[in-house]
Design a protein around this motif. Structure first.
Motif, PDB file in Angstrom:
ATOM      1  N   ASN A  73     -29.083 -19.302  90.866  1.00  7.46           N
ATOM      2  CA  ASN A  73     -29.805 -19.734  92.061  1.00  7.46           C
ATOM      3  C   ASN A  73     -29.717 -18.697  93.174  1.00  7.46           C
ATOM      4  OD1 ASN A  73     -27.835 -22.359  91.215  1.00  7.46           O
ATOM      5  ND2 ASN A  73     -30.062 -22.626  90.975  1.00  7.46           N
ATOM      6  N   LEU A  74     -28.685 -17.843  93.108  1.00  6.30           N
ATOM      7  CA  LEU A  74     -28.430 -16.869  94.158  1.00  6.30           C
ATOM      8  C   LEU A  74     -27.879 -15.590  93.535  1.00  6.30           C
ATOM      9  CD1 LEU A  74     -28.171 -16.105  97.168  1.00  6.30           C
ATOM     10  CD2 LEU A  74     -25.954 -17.283  97.201  1.00  6.30           C
ATOM     11  N   VAL A  75     -28.464 -14.461  93.914  1.00 12.26           N
ATOM     12  CA  VAL A  75     -28.040 -13.155  93.395  1.00 12.26           C
ATOM     13  C   VAL A  75     -27.803 -12.226  94.583  1.00 12.26           C
ATOM     14  CG1 VAL A  75     -28.682 -11.134  92.022  1.00 12.26           C
ATOM     15  CG2 VAL A  75     -29.374 -13.439  91.270  1.00 12.26           C
ATOM     16  N   PHE A  76     -26.695 -11.500  94.552  1.00 10.04           N
ATOM     17  CA  PHE A  76     -26.399 -10.501  95.575  1.00 10.04           C
ATOM     18  C   PHE A  76     -26.265  -9.147  94.897  1.00 10.04           C
ATOM     19  CE2 PHE A  76     -23.132  -8.556  98.603  1.00 10.04           C
ATOM     20  CZ  PHE A  76     -24.078  -8.196  99.550  1.00 10.04           C
ATOM     21  N   ILE A  77     -27.118  -8.202  95.282  1.00  7.66           N
ATOM     22  CA  ILE A  77     -27.111  -6.858  94.704  1.00  7.66           C
ATOM     23  C   ILE A  77     -26.499  -5.891  95.709  1.00  7.66           C
ATOM     24  CG2 ILE A  77     -28.490  -4.993  93.709  1.00  7.66           C
ATOM     25  CD1 ILE A  77     -30.655  -7.051  93.062  1.00  7.66           C
ATOM     26  N   ASP A  78     -25.375  -5.290  95.330  1.00  5.27           N
ATOM     27  CA  ASP A  78     -24.688  -4.354  96.217  1.00  5.27           C
ATOM     28  C   ASP A  78     -23.939  -3.323  95.368  1.00  5.27           C
ATOM     29  OD1 ASP A  78     -23.667  -3.108  98.438  1.00  5.27           O
ATOM     30  OD2 ASP A  78     -22.106  -4.591  98.808  1.00  5.27           O
ATOM     31  N   ALA A  79     -24.675  -2.689  94.467  1.00  7.65           N
ATOM     32  CA  ALA A  79     -24.061  -1.724  93.545  1.00  7.65           C
ATOM     33  C   ALA A  79     -24.762  -0.377  93.696  1.00  7.65           C
ATOM     34  CB  ALA A  79     -24.147  -2.262  92.114  1.00  7.65           C
ATOM     35  N   ASP A  80     -24.830   0.391  92.619  1.00 11.46           N
ATOM     36  CA  ASP A  80     -25.458   1.715  92.660  1.00 11.46           C
ATOM     37  C   ASP A  80     -26.925   1.592  93.046  1.00 11.46           C
ATOM     38  OD1 ASP A  80     -25.498   0.378  90.154  1.00 11.46           O
ATOM     39  OD2 ASP A  80     -26.336   2.164  89.224  1.00 11.46           O
ATOM     40  N   LYS A  81     -27.303   2.332  94.079  1.00 10.19           N
ATOM     41  CA  LYS A  81     -28.631   2.176  94.669  1.00 10.19           C
ATOM     42  C   LYS A  81     -29.745   2.596  93.707  1.00 10.19           C
ATOM     43  CE  LYS A  81     -25.891   1.053  97.777  1.00 10.19           C
ATOM     44  NZ  LYS A  81     -25.447  -0.360  97.769  1.00 10.19           N
ATOM     45  N   SER A  82     -29.459   3.556  92.844  1.00 11.28           N
ATOM     46  CA  SER A  82     -30.474   4.053  91.912  1.00 11.28           C
ATOM     47  C   SER A  82     -30.929   2.995  90.926  1.00 11.28           C
ATOM     48  CB  SER A  82     -29.951   5.277  91.158  1.00 11.28           C
ATOM     49  OG  SER A  82     -28.801   4.940  90.400  1.00 11.28           O
ATOM     50  N   ASN A  83     -30.113   1.942  90.742  1.00 14.44           N
ATOM     51  CA  ASN A  83     -30.456   0.902  89.771  1.00 14.44           C
ATOM     52  C   ASN A  83     -30.907  -0.413  90.401  1.00 14.44           C
ATOM     53  OD1 ASN A  83     -30.287   1.877  87.065  1.00 14.44           O
ATOM     54  ND2 ASN A  83     -28.072   2.049  87.284  1.00 14.44           N
ATOM     55  N   TYR A  84     -31.136  -0.435  91.705  1.00 14.14           N
ATOM     56  CA  TYR A  84     -31.586  -1.686  92.338  1.00 14.14           C
ATOM     57  C   TYR A  84     -32.844  -2.220  91.658  1.00 14.14           C
ATOM     58  CZ  TYR A  84     -28.523  -2.152  96.448  1.00 14.14           C
ATOM     59  OH  TYR A  84     -27.454  -2.368  97.296  1.00 14.14           O
ATOM     60  N   SER A  85     -33.813  -1.369  91.422  1.00 13.15           N
ATOM     61  CA  SER A  85     -35.049  -1.818  90.786  1.00 13.15           C
ATOM     62  C   SER A  85     -34.803  -2.292  89.358  1.00 13.15           C
ATOM     63  CB  SER A  85     -36.093  -0.697  90.800  1.00 13.15           C
ATOM     64  OG  SER A  85     -36.612  -0.513  92.102  1.00 13.15           O
ATOM     65  N   ALA A  86     -33.894  -1.626  88.655  1.00 20.38           N
ATOM     66  CA  ALA A  86     -33.580  -2.022  87.283  1.00 20.38           C
ATOM     67  C   ALA A  86     -32.923  -3.400  87.257  1.00 20.38           C
ATOM     68  CB  ALA A  86     -32.675  -0.981  86.629  1.00 20.38           C
ATOM     69  N   TYR A  87     -32.006  -3.655  88.191  1.00 17.56           N
ATOM     70  CA  TYR A  87     -31.371  -4.974  88.262  1.00 17.56           C
ATOM     71  C   TYR A  87     -32.426  -6.047  88.572  1.00 17.56           C
ATOM     72  CZ  TYR A  87     -27.013  -2.289  88.675  1.00 17.56           C
ATOM     73  OH  TYR A  87     -25.973  -1.422  88.464  1.00 17.56           O
ATOM     74  N   TYR A  88     -33.287  -5.754  89.507  1.00 19.04           N
ATOM     75  CA  TYR A  88     -34.336  -6.700  89.888  1.00 19.04           C
ATOM     76  C   TYR A  88     -35.240  -7.009  88.701  1.00 19.04           C
ATOM     77  CZ  TYR A  88     -38.406  -8.559  92.396  1.00 19.04           C
ATOM     78  OH  TYR A  88     -39.454  -9.339  92.812  1.00 19.04           O
TER      79      TYR A  88
END
Length: 214
Positions: free
Chosen positions: A130-145
């Motif tokens: 229900n809730l996701v917080f992304i705060d890791a390697d910036k180069s992979n933000y789109s990949a995580y999304y």
């Protein structure tokens, strides 16, 4: 990361709910003993994460990028009574410190720490987050999304940290020469153009992109 006057920042802190004692202890410990302590969410951002989580009351939370566990403990404050928070970090050297502070919290039995590559771990988690917080390697933000968006239920919230990147996001020269700045700029544009979601970029600390799946 400072986008507002220091005096005004202190005013906002003094007129917000206080930092819980365990988080204040973790804050001090991180600044005293861990490299790059500015990565810590800190008082105001922590209270924002806690407030959003309490509004959502999620049954399942995913955090990508644990660092020393500060944000995880903030997000856990809003968990449903039977909820679970999965948090992932690639740095095994932080595992003992994270577990030490999680064990002191009321949410110790609800927080599951995973050490390793998030892109490998996320597909193994059998949860409807229900809730996701992304705060890791910036180069992979789109990949995580991309890995998550189609699996999330309607109404799920994704929060991405550092999307203003100390203001570098406004500098075309920085975007051209720095891979992380460029990745964040591309991520911000990607979210804004994705008709599956609605979003607001909040200038809180280093920038929080709050995304809701339609």
């Amino acid at each position: 990361m400072e986008f507002i006057d220091e005096t005004l920042a202190k005013y906002t802190e003094s007129h917000s709910s206080p930092e819980p004692a365990l988080l204040a202890k973790l804050n001090r410990d991180t600044y005293a003993n861990v490299l790059a302590p500015r990565m810590l969410s800190g008082h105001i951002q922590g209270r924002v994460l806690s407030m959003l989580s309490k509004m959502i009351q999620p049954k399942a939370v995913l955090e990508i990028g644990t660092y020393t566990g500060y944000a995880a403990l903030c997000l856990a404050e809003g968990l449903a009574p039977d909820g679970v928070l999965h948090t992932i970090d690639i740095n095994e050297e932080l595992e003992t410190r994270i577990n030490t502070f999680v064990a002191q919290s009321p949410y110790a039995n609800q927080i599951k720490l995973h050490i390793g590559n998030a892109l490998d771990i996320i597909p193994q988690l059998n949860e409807a987050f229900n809730l996701v917080f992304i705060d890791a390697d910036k180069s992979n933000y789109s990949a995580y999304y991309d890995l998550l968006i189609d699996t999330l239920p309607c109404g799920a919230i994704i929060i991405a940290d550092n999307v203003l990147w100390s203001g570098k996001i406004l500098d075309q020269a920085e975007i051209a020469k720095d891979a992380d700045t460029r990745a964040l700029d591309e991520f911000n544009k990607k979210i804004t153009q994705d008709d599956r979601v609605e979003n607001v970029l909040m200038p809180v600390r280093d920038g929080l992109m709050v995304i809701r799946k339609k």
